[in-house]
Every structure is written in C-alpha cells, then in structure tokens.
Design an enzyme around this catalytic site. Structure first.
Site, PDB file in Angstrom:
ATOM      1  N   ASP A   8      29.693  11.612  57.316  1.00  0.00           N
ATOM      2  CA  ASP A   8      29.494  10.275  56.767  1.00  0.00           C
ATOM      3  C   ASP A   8      30.253   9.282  57.644  1.00  0.00           C
ATOM      4  OD1 ASP A   8      28.135  11.558  54.797  1.00  0.00           O
ATOM      5  OD2 ASP A   8      29.501  11.040  53.163  1.00  0.00           O
ATOM      6  N   ASP A 129      19.220   9.459  45.209  1.00  0.00           N
ATOM      7  CA  ASP A 129      20.609   9.468  44.744  1.00  0.00           C
ATOM      8  C   ASP A 129      20.621   8.979  43.298  1.00  0.00           C
ATOM      9  OD1 ASP A 129      21.169  10.021  47.447  1.00  0.00           O
ATOM     10  OD2 ASP A 129      21.315   7.875  47.898  1.00  0.00           O
TER      11      ASP A 129
END
Length: 242
Positions: A8, A129
């Site tokens: 990330d 998500d």
C-alpha cells in the site's frame, strides 16, 4: 489459491492503514521497490499494489513508486486506487501492469468497467470494499447503499478477471478475515474472488483455502510485514490440496 502480498503506497512509501484510516498509517518501508523484491525473492507470483493517495484524489499519485516496482520485478502486479478513466487504464497496462482494479467507478460508472473489460480482456478487476455488507467508495471515505453481492452480480456478464473483496472493518486490524462473507460472495458469482482484509495468520489462510468456495486467492499485508506470517510457509499452505 494465489497469495498476493500487498504494498500500500502513501506519499511514496509502503505503509499499512488501520481500517482504511489515512491518519492511522504505519510506514514499513520507504523503498517500495525494494519491498517488492523481497516478496518476489521469497517466491510470490503476484503483487497487489494500492495507491492510497490516488484513491482519495481520484487520479494516480504514487505513479513513480509503482513504476519503480514494475521496473524492478518481473512478476505480474495488480493496482488499485485512483484509476477512473480509460486513458489511465490504458496507460498503466502499457507500462507493464498486468491488472487494473476499478473500485469507485464500479459503483459510479459501471459502463466504464464493461468498456474496459471488453477492451482489455483479462486485465480488469473490480474492487469491492465494504462495511457491514455495504459498498464504500473514494478510498473507503464514502459509504453507499449498494450491497456487495448485488454489485458483484451486476458484472457477471462483463468479462472482468476477478473481484477483490475487502472487509474494511478487518483491514489492518489483525483480527482475521471475514471468511463467511467472502465465501458467500464467491458462491454467489462465477467471477473469481480474491479475499482481502484481516489475514493475520496461517490459520486464516487455511480457513480461506478450505472454506468450500472457489476463491482465487488472498491478499495479506501487515501480517507479512510484522512477521506474523512467513511468506514462504504461506505460499506452501496456499498451494496445498484441501
């Protein structure tokens, strides 16, 4: 099943967030390309990259870090975060990215997903998500009334390569993945599903592997950085027959 180590990216560094909160980030490596090479040298066959700044900005922000990773590594990589138009999709694929992940636009502009999947077969995934079964967008900052399964099913005929399903409440929390919800989604669609969020032990990977659903793989980040999961051992577990 494939194990996807997660990198990330925030401000050019490899970080992990707690439940998607940009204010609760931990820097694990200030050289993301070096981190990617560590994963590759340990035997991983894919990389999962997220441009966290890009997810909020709506356009690529950590492009330099992603390009450095692509230049250093020879395994396929998938990238999500800030990819919201055909020009950006094409640009990333031209740079050697194997798969783009479309998240926010899957809700706001599903026709773009269909157009991209048709134009670049095998190279477009949908990122879903969710909190409590409802889809969140724009770097998880905005929640919608769209249910996970409904969104996934709407792309059944689109030709997308995979669905990356993240339970936001589990992400970065080291509390284990939401195996039940992930398995339910995988059973509800024919599109390959990749589990994300909360994978914190080998037992978690085994639970996903043996859940009885046709999962394509699982993403793990913090547990690999913290040493809670040994990557080589995890790769062996993921390839073992159930």
């Amino acid at each position: 099943m494939i194990l996807y180590p997660a990198i990330d990216l925030k401000d050019g560094q490899a970080v992990r967030l707690l439940r998607g909160d940009m204010e609760k980030s931990t820097v694990f490596n200030d050289d993301p390309a070096s981190q990617a090479m560590e994963f590759v040298e340990a035997g991983c066959t894919w990389l999962h990259l997220v441009d966290l700044n890009g997810a909020f900005a709506g356009e690529p922000v950590n492009a330099a870090a992603v390009e450095a990773i692509l230049a250093r590594t020879k395994v396929p990589a998938q990238l999500g975060g800030g990819i919201r138009d055909m020009a950006t999709i094409e640009r990333w694929l031209d740079k050697g990215l194997q798969r783009v992940i479309l998240g926010t636009v899957a809700v706001e502009n599903p026709d773009l997903v269909r157009e991209a999947a048709k134009a670049f077969p095998g190279h477009v995934a949908v990122g879903i998500d969710a909190r409590d079964g409802r889809v969140a967008t724009k770097g998880w900052a905005e929640e919608t009334d769209v249910m996970v399964t409904d969104l996934a099913r709407s792309f059944e005929d689109a030709g997308v390569a995979a669905i990356i399903y993240t339970d936001i409440n589990r992400d970065g929390a080291m509390q284990g993945p939401n195996v039940e919800a992930t398995a339910d989604l995988a059973r509800a669609v024919s599109i390959p599903v990749i589990a994300s969020g909360g994978v914190s032990s080998l037992d978690d990977l085994i639970a996903l592997r043996d859940c009885g659903a046709n999962l394509n793989g699982a993403i793990s980040g913090r547990a690999l950085y913290d040493g809670a999961i040994d990557l080589k051992e995890a790769l062996s577990v993921m390839s073992a027959a159930t």
